[in-house]
Design a protein around this motif. Structure first.
Motif, short mmCIF file in Angstrom:
data_model
loop_
_atom_site.label_atom_id
_atom_site.label_comp_id
_atom_site.label_asym_id
_atom_site.label_seq_id
_atom_site.Cartn_x
_atom_site.Cartn_y
_atom_site.Cartn_z
N ARG B 113 0.84 -1.19 0.00
CA ARG B 113 0.00 0.00 0.00
C ARG B 113 0.88 1.25 0.00
O ARG B 113 1.95 1.26 0.59
N VAL B 114 0.38 2.29 -0.66
CA VAL B 114 1.11 3.55 -0.74
C VAL B 114 0.72 4.43 0.44
O VAL B 114 -0.46 4.77 0.59
N PRO B 115 1.68 4.82 1.29
CA PRO B 115 1.36 5.74 2.39
C PRO B 115 1.40 7.17 1.88
O PRO B 115 2.46 7.73 1.67
N TYR B 116 0.23 7.75 1.65
CA TYR B 116 0.18 9.11 1.10
C TYR B 116 0.09 10.12 2.24
O TYR B 116 -0.85 10.09 3.03
N ARG B 117 1.05 11.02 2.29
CA ARG B 117 1.07 12.06 3.32
C ARG B 117 0.09 13.16 2.93
O ARG B 117 0.23 13.78 1.87
N LEU B 118 -0.90 13.40 3.77
CA LEU B 118 -1.92 14.39 3.44
C LEU B 118 -1.38 15.81 3.61
O LEU B 118 -0.44 16.04 4.36
N TRP B 191 0.94 15.74 11.00
CA TRP B 191 1.32 14.53 10.23
C TRP B 191 0.12 13.60 10.10
O TRP B 191 -0.48 13.21 11.11
N ALA B 192 -0.24 13.26 8.88
CA ALA B 192 -1.37 12.36 8.65
C ALA B 192 -1.19 11.64 7.33
O ALA B 192 -0.75 12.23 6.35
N ILE B 193 -1.49 10.36 7.31
CA ILE B 193 -1.39 9.60 6.06
C ILE B 193 -2.65 8.75 5.83
O ILE B 193 -3.37 8.43 6.76
N VAL B 194 -2.86 8.43 4.56
CA VAL B 194 -3.83 7.39 4.22
C VAL B 194 -3.06 6.29 3.50
O VAL B 194 -2.02 6.56 2.89
N ALA B 195 -3.54 5.06 3.61
CA ALA B 195 -2.89 3.94 2.92
C ALA B 195 -3.77 3.54 1.75
O ALA B 195 -4.90 3.13 1.94
N VAL B 196 -3.24 3.71 0.54
CA VAL B 196 -4.06 3.45 -0.65
C VAL B 196 -3.39 2.46 -1.58
O VAL B 196 -2.19 2.21 -1.49
N SER B 197 -4.18 1.93 -2.49
CA SER B 197 -3.63 1.04 -3.50
C SER B 197 -2.78 1.86 -4.48
O SER B 197 -3.09 3.01 -4.76
N PRO B 198 -1.71 1.26 -5.02
CA PRO B 198 -0.84 2.00 -5.96
C PRO B 198 -1.59 2.51 -7.19
O PRO B 198 -1.15 3.45 -7.84
N SER B 199 -2.71 1.90 -7.52
CA SER B 199 -3.44 2.32 -8.71
C SER B 199 -4.49 3.38 -8.39
O SER B 199 -5.26 3.76 -9.27
N ASP B 200 -4.51 3.87 -7.14
CA ASP B 200 -5.62 4.71 -6.73
C ASP B 200 -5.17 5.92 -5.91
O ASP B 200 -5.40 5.99 -4.71
N PRO B 201 -4.55 6.92 -6.58
CA PRO B 201 -4.17 8.12 -5.81
C PRO B 201 -5.41 8.79 -5.23
O PRO B 201 -6.44 8.85 -5.90
N PRO B 202 -5.33 9.27 -3.98
CA PRO B 202 -6.50 9.92 -3.37
C PRO B 202 -6.98 11.09 -4.20
O PRO B 202 -6.18 11.73 -4.90
N ALA B 203 -8.28 11.38 -4.09
CA ALA B 203 -8.87 12.45 -4.90
C ALA B 203 -8.15 13.78 -4.67
O ALA B 203 -7.94 14.54 -5.60
N GLU B 222 11.15 -2.29 -5.38
CA GLU B 222 9.81 -2.83 -5.64
C GLU B 222 9.29 -2.18 -6.93
O GLU B 222 8.36 -1.38 -6.93
N LEU B 223 9.89 -2.59 -8.04
CA LEU B 223 9.67 -1.86 -9.29
C LEU B 223 8.26 -2.02 -9.84
O LEU B 223 7.69 -1.09 -10.41
N ALA B 224 7.68 -3.20 -9.68
CA ALA B 224 6.34 -3.42 -10.24
C ALA B 224 5.32 -2.49 -9.57
O ALA B 224 4.46 -1.91 -10.24
N ILE B 225 5.46 -2.33 -8.25
CA ILE B 225 4.52 -1.46 -7.54
C ILE B 225 4.77 0.00 -7.92
O ILE B 225 3.83 0.77 -8.14
N ALA B 226 6.05 0.37 -8.02
CA ALA B 226 6.37 1.74 -8.43
C ALA B 226 5.77 2.02 -9.81
O ALA B 226 5.16 3.07 -10.04
N ALA B 227 5.91 1.06 -10.72
CA ALA B 227 5.39 1.23 -12.08
C ALA B 227 3.87 1.42 -12.06
O ALA B 227 3.32 2.28 -12.76
N GLU B 228 3.20 0.63 -11.23
CA GLU B 228 1.74 0.75 -11.12
C GLU B 228 1.36 2.14 -10.61
O GLU B 228 0.43 2.78 -11.12
N GLY B 229 2.10 2.61 -9.61
CA GLY B 229 1.82 3.93 -9.04
C GLY B 229 2.06 5.06 -10.03
O GLY B 229 1.25 5.97 -10.16
#
Lengths: 120, 332
Positions: B113-118, B191-203, B222-229
């Motif tokens: 999962r991608v930890p996106y910093r809000l 500091w706040a994060i959401v954990a999202v799928s690499p194919s789904d950047p938060p709105a 982790e190249l496959a996940i990076a590529a998906e993101g």
């Protein structure tokens, strides 16, 4: 025991030296590209390995088992390692709330007693 | 207090459904109309909107062992099969009796999962909850001088009552006044994060924020996940040269050099002065034995800014060693 720790550390540094992405210095990786270079975060191989060793040593000193340390350090990115090596001693570590009540009470008593101003 | 019948259990609705949109727009109105006077001032004035993600799981912290309960909460809600106990070995630091932020990010990544910093605004928190995502955040429950760090998960809010609802410590449903909550968050540098799928950047994500969240996958191999993101990134921000360059980078590392060149080309078409794209394009051409093709890109380049000169010279040096050969192999 001591000897074992040293060899674990040596292995870790060796692993970091060979695993660093990308393979050559002239290529600009994305992490490097998108990090604010407010503090020059150096990403050459040697410094990367040293930052890894530093973070590993601190985690071990804080009671993380040596088997876990290697995996945990490997999970951190170049920039995260460099930044942790700089600041981990003062970085927040969120934890349990057991002592909360006591700490609050002491601070409030001190505050009320005028010993110091707890609120900034 | 919250009235049960006012609570909209967002998680029970499909994303993008009418009800969610209504809540989201009400929420936006709340935020926009709220007067922001100071960092601690809450932005929920005068609104009648309530949201709570009732289906977010709860893992209690016990008093003796700091289970990484907050992290487990957001991961499990995002569909990861994990328990707090399994996370202990990845994030818990015994002598600090807690977890470091960097290690929470790394552990999130280790579960794909991608930890996106809000963004550091209360509005960003509300938008995520309105979007059906619980938010993992850091609070300082002590004082600036004597911090008491604590991770909690934001699952809801009540704009009228000016309260936030958290999964926190041993409390499954901790209601806290907006003011107190926002102050504790402020003292933890928001500091706040959401954990999202690499194919789904938060709105509400920004292109730069998304790249910063995904790039560590690239650095740790982790190249496959990076590529998906990154691929999700160019879909979301098709005009952003930085995102195209990132996609080129991961293709390069995956040794898909033709695809890398294509992505760098997209970046340079939008921003001819994007030096990392130009530099890495030359590397991609060299890697597939087409050093000769790099010449026009170099001739058109002009001279780089001072902070890029050293990198550029290294690249030119490498190219000079390779000579101006044509392509060894035909890949396109």
């Amino acid at each position: 025991m001591r000897k074992q720790k040293t060899s674990v550390m040596a292995l870790l540094v060796a692993a970091l030296l060979v695993s660093t992405f990308p393979a050559h210095a002239g290529f600009v990786g994305t992490e490097q590209m998108v990090t604010e270079q407010t503090r020059a975060v150096s990403l050459n191989r040697i410094e990367h390995a040293l930052a890894g060793a530093e973070v590993a040593a601190q985690l071990e000193a804080w009671g993380v088992s040596s088997e876990q340390v290697a995996t945990r350090v490997a999970a951190l990115s170049d920039i995260e390692l460099a930044q942790l090596a700089d600041t981990m001693e003062t970085d927040p570590a969120g934890g349990v709330l057991v002592v909360l009540g006591v700490v609050f009470l002491v601070l409030i008593v001190l505050h009320v007693a005028g010993v110091f101003n707890a609120f900034r | 207090m919250l009235q049960g019948d006012e609570v909209v259990p967002l998680g029970k609705l499909c994303r993008g459904s009418g009800a969610v949109k209504t809540v989201a727009s009400a929420l936006l109105a709340v935020v926009l109309s709220g007067c922001v006077t100071s960092p601690g001032q809450q932005e929920l004035l005068g609104a009648a909107s309530v949201a709570e993600l009732t289906e977010v799981p709860f893992f209690a912290q016990d008093e003796y062992q700091c289970r990484p309960a907050a992290l487990a909460t957001v991961l499990v809600h995002g569909g990861v099969a994990v328990t707090p106990e399994q996370l202990v070995s990845k994030v818990y630091v015994p002598d600090r009796k807690g977890s470091l932020q960097a290690e929470l990010l790394a552990a999130t990544r280790s579960h794909g999962r991608v930890p996106y910093r809000l963004a550091d605004s209360p509005r960003a928190l509300l938008e995520e909850v309105g979007d059906g995502r619980p938010v993992l955040l850091l609070q300082n429950l002590g004082f600036e001088r004597w911090p008491i760090w604590h991770y909690a998960v934001l699952i809801g809010f009540d704009a009228q009552e000016k309260t936030f609802v958290l999964r926190s410590g041993t409390e499954a449903r901790h209601t806290i006044s907006a003011n107190r909550f926002l102050n504790s968050w402020q003292r933890a540098e928001r500091w706040a994060i959401v954990a999202v799928s690499p194919s789904d950047p938060p709105a509400g994500a920004s292109a730069l924020g998304w790249l910063r969240a995904v790039a560590p996958f690239e650095s740790t191999g982790e190249l496959a996940i990076a590529a998906e993101g990154y691929a999700a990134g160019v879909q979301r921000w098709p005009e952003d040269p930085l995102v195209w360059t990132a996609l080129g980078n991961v293709r390069y590392l995956q040794e898909e050099f033709a695809k890398a060149e294509q992505a760098y080309g997209e970046a340079l078409a939008r921003a001819p002065d994007h030096w990392p794209a130009r530099n890495n394009l030359v590397w991609a051409l060299m890697a597939r034995g087409c050093a000769g093709l790099a010449r026009p890109w170099i001739d058109a380049a002009g001279s780089p800014p001072a902070d890029f000169a050293a990198t550029w010279n290294r690249t030119l040096g490498e190219l000079a060693e390779m000579g101006d050969g044509g392509c060894d192999t035909v890949q396109l």
